[in-house]
Design a protein around this motif. Structure first.
Motif, mmCIF file in Angstrom:
data_model
loop_
_atom_site.group_PDB
_atom_site.id
_atom_site.type_symbol
_atom_site.label_atom_id
_atom_site.label_comp_id
_atom_site.label_asym_id
_atom_site.label_seq_id
_atom_site.Cartn_x
_atom_site.Cartn_y
_atom_site.Cartn_z
ATOM 1 N N THR A 107 -50.964 -14.250 -25.552
ATOM 2 C CA THR A 107 -51.150 -14.661 -24.156
ATOM 3 C C THR A 107 -49.951 -14.340 -23.276
ATOM 4 O OG1 THR A 107 -50.381 -16.884 -24.695
ATOM 5 C CG2 THR A 107 -52.776 -16.496 -24.743
ATOM 6 N N ASP A 108 -48.788 -14.094 -23.907
ATOM 7 C CA ASP A 108 -47.598 -13.820 -23.108
ATOM 8 C C ASP A 108 -46.541 -13.173 -23.992
ATOM 9 O OD1 ASP A 108 -46.064 -13.965 -20.669
ATOM 10 O OD2 ASP A 108 -44.914 -15.595 -21.554
ATOM 11 N N ARG A 109 -45.708 -12.372 -23.354
ATOM 12 C CA ARG A 109 -44.525 -11.832 -24.029
ATOM 13 C C ARG A 109 -43.369 -11.930 -23.064
ATOM 14 N NH1 ARG A 109 -43.471 -6.280 -27.453
ATOM 15 N NH2 ARG A 109 -41.276 -6.731 -27.839
ATOM 16 N N ASN A 110 -42.334 -12.648 -23.492
ATOM 17 C CA ASN A 110 -41.125 -12.811 -22.703
ATOM 18 C C ASN A 110 -39.965 -12.306 -23.560
ATOM 19 O OD1 ASN A 110 -39.062 -13.555 -21.030
ATOM 20 N ND2 ASN A 110 -39.576 -15.722 -20.976
ATOM 21 N N SER A 114 -46.255 -15.342 -27.322
ATOM 22 C CA SER A 114 -47.031 -16.587 -27.288
ATOM 23 C C SER A 114 -48.478 -16.282 -27.651
ATOM 24 C CB SER A 114 -46.971 -17.222 -25.904
ATOM 25 O OG SER A 114 -45.646 -17.571 -25.571
#
Length: 121
Positions: A80-83, A88
């Motif tokens: 759902t996310d990549r930081n 995530s």
């Protein structure tokens, strides 16, 4: 974002009574978490370099329903996310079309050599 689905069969060694997390012969929460981490790990393998891997750093999970030995658990994972180096995931597990668990999970991309160097310091 990327998604992956895998199936697992509940065997005796994955029950709460077998691993010591409870007194019933049903799918254990620790086994379910391990399967969720496995699907997440597999999903992000193509995103890492040969010298890298991912490690689980956080999981928030709800185990909503019991599952008996012999049942097939389907786990769906989505990034759902990549930081930077943190990925995530949103996960759900179902049996016969019924959701038995949901989770949010985070994994860190790490350099294998540097990771082991930290352990040995």
């Amino acid at each position: 974002m990327k998604t992956l689905t895998k199936e697992f069969i509940v065997k005796e060694d994955a029950t709460a009574i077998s691993i010591g997390s409870g007194g019933l012969e049903v799918l254990s929460t620790p086994s379910l978490i391990a399967w969720m981490e496995n699907v997440s790990y597999t999903l992000c393998e193509p995103l890492t370099q040969a010298v890298e891997t991912t490690v689980g750093i956080e999981i928030v999970m709800k185990h909503l329903s019991p599952t008996s030995v012999g049942k097939i658990v389907k786990i769906d994972a989505e990034i759902t996310d990549r930081n930077e180096n943190i990925l995530s995931f949103s996960l759900s597990a179902s049996v016969d079309g019924k959701v038995i668990s949901t989770a949010n999970h985070k994994r860190a991309i790490v350099n294998k050599e540097l990771f082991f160097k930290k352990i040995n310091e």
